[in-house]
Write a protein that holds these residues in place. Structure first.
Motif, PDB file in Angstrom:
ATOM      1  N   GLY A  75       0.837  -1.183   0.000  1.00  0.00           N
ATOM      2  CA  GLY A  75       0.000   0.000   0.000  1.00  0.00           C
ATOM      3  C   GLY A  75       0.877   1.240   0.000  1.00  0.00           C
ATOM      4  O   GLY A  75       2.109   1.151  -0.022  1.00  0.00           O
ATOM      5  N   PRO A  76       0.266   2.424   0.068  1.00  0.00           N
ATOM      6  CA  PRO A  76       1.024   3.673   0.045  1.00  0.00           C
ATOM      7  C   PRO A  76       2.095   3.711   1.140  1.00  0.00           C
ATOM      8  O   PRO A  76       1.846   3.346   2.284  1.00  0.00           O
ATOM      9  N   GLY A  77       3.282   4.121   0.736  1.00  0.00           N
ATOM     10  CA  GLY A  77       4.394   4.237   1.670  1.00  0.00           C
ATOM     11  C   GLY A  77       5.140   2.940   1.898  1.00  0.00           C
ATOM     12  O   GLY A  77       6.099   2.908   2.661  1.00  0.00           O
ATOM     13  N   GLN A  78       4.737   1.860   1.232  1.00  0.00           N
ATOM     14  CA  GLN A  78       5.419   0.580   1.400  1.00  0.00           C
ATOM     15  C   GLN A  78       6.255   0.263   0.166  1.00  0.00           C
ATOM     16  O   GLN A  78       5.899   0.614  -0.956  1.00  0.00           O
ATOM     17  N   LEU A  79       7.389  -0.429   0.404  1.00  0.00           N
ATOM     18  CA  LEU A  79       8.234  -0.811  -0.712  1.00  0.00           C
ATOM     19  C   LEU A  79       8.629  -2.264  -0.587  1.00  0.00           C
ATOM     20  O   LEU A  79       8.557  -2.862   0.491  1.00  0.00           O
ATOM     21  N   PHE A  80       9.044  -2.820  -1.705  1.00  0.00           N
ATOM     22  CA  PHE A  80       9.526  -4.193  -1.759  1.00  0.00           C
ATOM     23  C   PHE A  80      10.626  -4.259  -2.810  1.00  0.00           C
ATOM     24  O   PHE A  80      10.535  -3.603  -3.849  1.00  0.00           O
ATOM     25  N   VAL A  81      11.643  -5.034  -2.510  1.00  0.00           N
ATOM     26  CA  VAL A  81      12.738  -5.245  -3.448  1.00  0.00           C
ATOM     27  C   VAL A  81      12.681  -6.697  -3.916  1.00  0.00           C
ATOM     28  O   VAL A  81      12.801  -7.618  -3.103  1.00  0.00           O
ATOM     29  N   VAL A  82      12.484  -6.888  -5.210  1.00  0.00           N
ATOM     30  CA  VAL A  82      12.509  -8.221  -5.810  1.00  0.00           C
ATOM     31  C   VAL A  82      13.976  -8.558  -6.075  1.00  0.00           C
ATOM     32  O   VAL A  82      14.670  -7.795  -6.753  1.00  0.00           O
TER      33      VAL A  82
END
Length: 121
Positions: A75-82
């Motif tokens: 959601g907004p403000g969240q990040l993920f690194v693949v």
């Protein structure tokens, strides 16, 4: 890019300049990397990047990143690194706005033949 290095870059203003989905726009560069904004909706293609990780930061809306063994919801403000080499597919049921950071020249599909043309705003 119309912003000088001494001025703040307004991501909302940059996002307002286009409506196409899955067409990243470079808004700045940083140590050999493009900082991009993109509007997404629907399913992107399954792909991987052999030479780099893939960072997704949600600015607006919601994003699913489908991996071979799980799904990550953001959601907004969240990040993920693949991690590099991991097959993945980003999906947005409704329009979402993202910030991406990639080494300059990285094809968004993992394949230069099918990648979106890199644009700078």
């Amino acid at each position: 890019m119309n912003d000088s290095p001494e001025e703040a870059i307004d991501l909302g203003r940059k996002l307002a300049t286009f409506s196409e989905h899955w067409q990243p726009r470079t808004v700045a560069t940083f140590n050999g990397h493009d900082i991009m904004v993109v509007k997404v909706k629907g399913e992107f293609v399954w792909h991987s990047h052999d030479d780099t990780d893939d960072l997704f930061l949600v600015l607006h809306g919601n994003l699913r990143i489908e991996l071979e063994d799980r799904t990550v919801r953001l959601g907004p403000g969240q990040l993920f690194v693949v991690p590099r080499g991991a097959a993945h597919r980003p999906v947005a049921d409704e329009e979402a706005h993202l910030l991406l950071i990639e080494p300059t020249g990285t094809p968004n599909t993992g394949d230069p033949a099918t990648a979106a043309t890199r644009r700078t705003i």
